[in-house]
Design an enzyme around this catalytic site. Structure first.
Site, PDB file in Angstrom:
ATOM      1  N   ASP A 110      42.782 -24.284  56.817  1.00 51.76           N
ATOM      2  CA  ASP A 110      41.621 -25.156  57.004  1.00 51.76           C
ATOM      3  C   ASP A 110      42.117 -26.438  57.686  1.00 51.76           C
ATOM      4  OD1 ASP A 110      42.831 -26.668  55.034  1.00 51.76           O
ATOM      5  OD2 ASP A 110      41.096 -26.717  53.693  1.00 51.76           O
ATOM      6  N   CYS A 122      46.230 -24.709  53.150  1.00 49.39           N
ATOM      7  CA  CYS A 122      45.179 -25.719  53.040  1.00 49.39           C
ATOM      8  C   CYS A 122      45.828 -26.986  52.506  1.00 49.39           C
ATOM      9  CB  CYS A 122      43.997 -25.219  52.205  1.00 49.39           C
ATOM     10  SG  CYS A 122      44.336 -24.871  50.472  1.00 49.39           S
ATOM     11  N   THR A 133      46.194 -28.210  49.356  1.00 50.52           N
ATOM     12  CA  THR A 133      47.064 -27.894  48.212  1.00 50.52           C
ATOM     13  C   THR A 133      47.651 -26.496  48.282  1.00 50.52           C
ATOM     14  OG1 THR A 133      45.173 -27.009  47.016  1.00 50.52           O
ATOM     15  CG2 THR A 133      45.702 -29.356  46.649  1.00 50.52           C
ATOM     16  N   ILE A 167      45.909 -24.120  47.103  1.00 50.43           N
ATOM     17  CA  ILE A 167      45.250 -23.441  45.983  1.00 50.43           C
ATOM     18  C   ILE A 167      43.986 -22.696  46.431  1.00 50.43           C
ATOM     19  CG2 ILE A 167      44.089 -23.755  43.760  1.00 50.43           C
ATOM     20  CD1 ILE A 167      45.897 -26.225  43.302  1.00 50.43           C
ATOM     21  N   HIS A 171      60.052  -9.869  43.379  1.00 52.82           N
ATOM     22  CA  HIS A 171      59.410  -9.329  42.179  1.00 52.82           C
ATOM     23  C   HIS A 171      57.935  -8.972  42.373  1.00 52.82           C
ATOM     24  CE1 HIS A 171      62.505 -11.054  39.053  1.00 52.82           C
ATOM     25  NE2 HIS A 171      63.068 -10.328  40.010  1.00 52.82           N
ATOM     26  N   HIS A 208      59.846  -3.663  38.849  1.00 55.90           N
ATOM     27  CA  HIS A 208      58.856  -4.535  39.480  1.00 55.90           C
ATOM     28  C   HIS A 208      57.778  -3.734  40.198  1.00 55.90           C
ATOM     29  CE1 HIS A 208      61.335  -7.815  38.283  1.00 55.90           C
ATOM     30  NE2 HIS A 208      62.376  -7.272  38.909  1.00 55.90           N
TER      31      HIS A 208
HETATM   32  C1  RB5 Z   1      40.021 -29.794  51.710  1.00 57.05           C
HETATM   33  O1  RB5 Z   1      39.775 -31.145  51.607  1.00 57.05           O
HETATM   34  C2  RB5 Z   1      40.812 -29.307  50.507  1.00 57.05           C
HETATM   35  O2  RB5 Z   1      39.973 -29.201  49.414  1.00 57.05           O
HETATM   36  C3  RB5 Z   1      41.482 -28.011  50.830  1.00 57.05           C
HETATM   37  O3  RB5 Z   1      42.325 -28.156  51.927  1.00 57.05           O
HETATM   38  C4  RB5 Z   1      42.340 -27.398  49.732  1.00 57.05           C
HETATM   39  O4  RB5 Z   1      43.249 -28.330  49.230  1.00 57.05           O
HETATM   40  C5  RB5 Z   1      41.616 -26.685  48.681  1.00 57.05           C
HETATM   41  O5  RB5 Z   1      42.169 -26.046  47.785  1.00 57.05           O
END
Ligand code: RB5
Length: 152
Positions: free
Chosen positions: A8, A65, A67, A69, A98, A133
């Site tokens: 992103d 992205c 984080t 996550i 693994h 594994h």
């Molecule tokens: C975008 O601002 C941010 O939320 C995205 O890049 C990411 O960190 C989401 O998990």
């Protein structure tokens, strides 16, 4: 080996760095965007990259992205994908050794670019160990066959 890269806006900067690094290493790269820092939704990119790995258009995928996550969670919703969020080289090594991770997720707002490159290299250069594994990875993939609803 063909590697799909996607991000992103929060991961765009790191995607470009990783892409240049992998091209220099001789990998074939499919970049599905995003292509600038204008705001976009990470699930769109995580999904598309994961579908390319799941359908063998790409051998592996790297999604980025802010984080790592959100795009990791999104990629893991696609059947056949094992996307590992990695914040250090040990996690990258284990993701291959693994978990047989066919994708990794990175956070541009979490990692420096040098560490991110090392993570990518360790993940790509580590073999899956198989053995016990394999049995565990098989169990992960079995979960996809259930509808995951407990009826009581
Ligand atoms: C975008 O601002 C941010 O939320 C995205 O890049 C990411 O960190 C989401 O998990």
């Amino acid at each position: 080996m063909k590697i799909v890269v996607a991000s992103d806006h929060g991961g765009y900067e790191l995607k470009e760095i990783i892409k240049v690094h992998l091209i220099e290493k001789g990998y074939s790269i499919i970049d599905i965007g995003t292509n600038n820092e204008s705001s976009v939704d990470y699930p769109d990119f995580g999904k598309k990259a994961a579908e390319m790995v799941a359908s063998n258009v790409a051998d592996k995928g790297i999604v980025i992205c802010g984080t790592g996550i959100g795009i990791c969670i999104s990629a893991n919703k696609v059947i056949g994908v094992r996307c590992a969020l990695c914040t250090n080289e040990y996690m990258a090594k284990m993701a291959s050794a693994h978990n047989d991770a066919n994708m990794i997720a990175l956070g541009n707002r979490v990692l420096g670019s040098g560490l991110a490159i090392d993570i990518v290299d360790v993940w790509l250069n580590t073999e899956f160990e198989g053995g016990r594994h394999q049995n565990r990875v098989n169990k992960i993939m079995e979960i996809e066959k259930n509808n995951n609803i407990i009826r009581g």
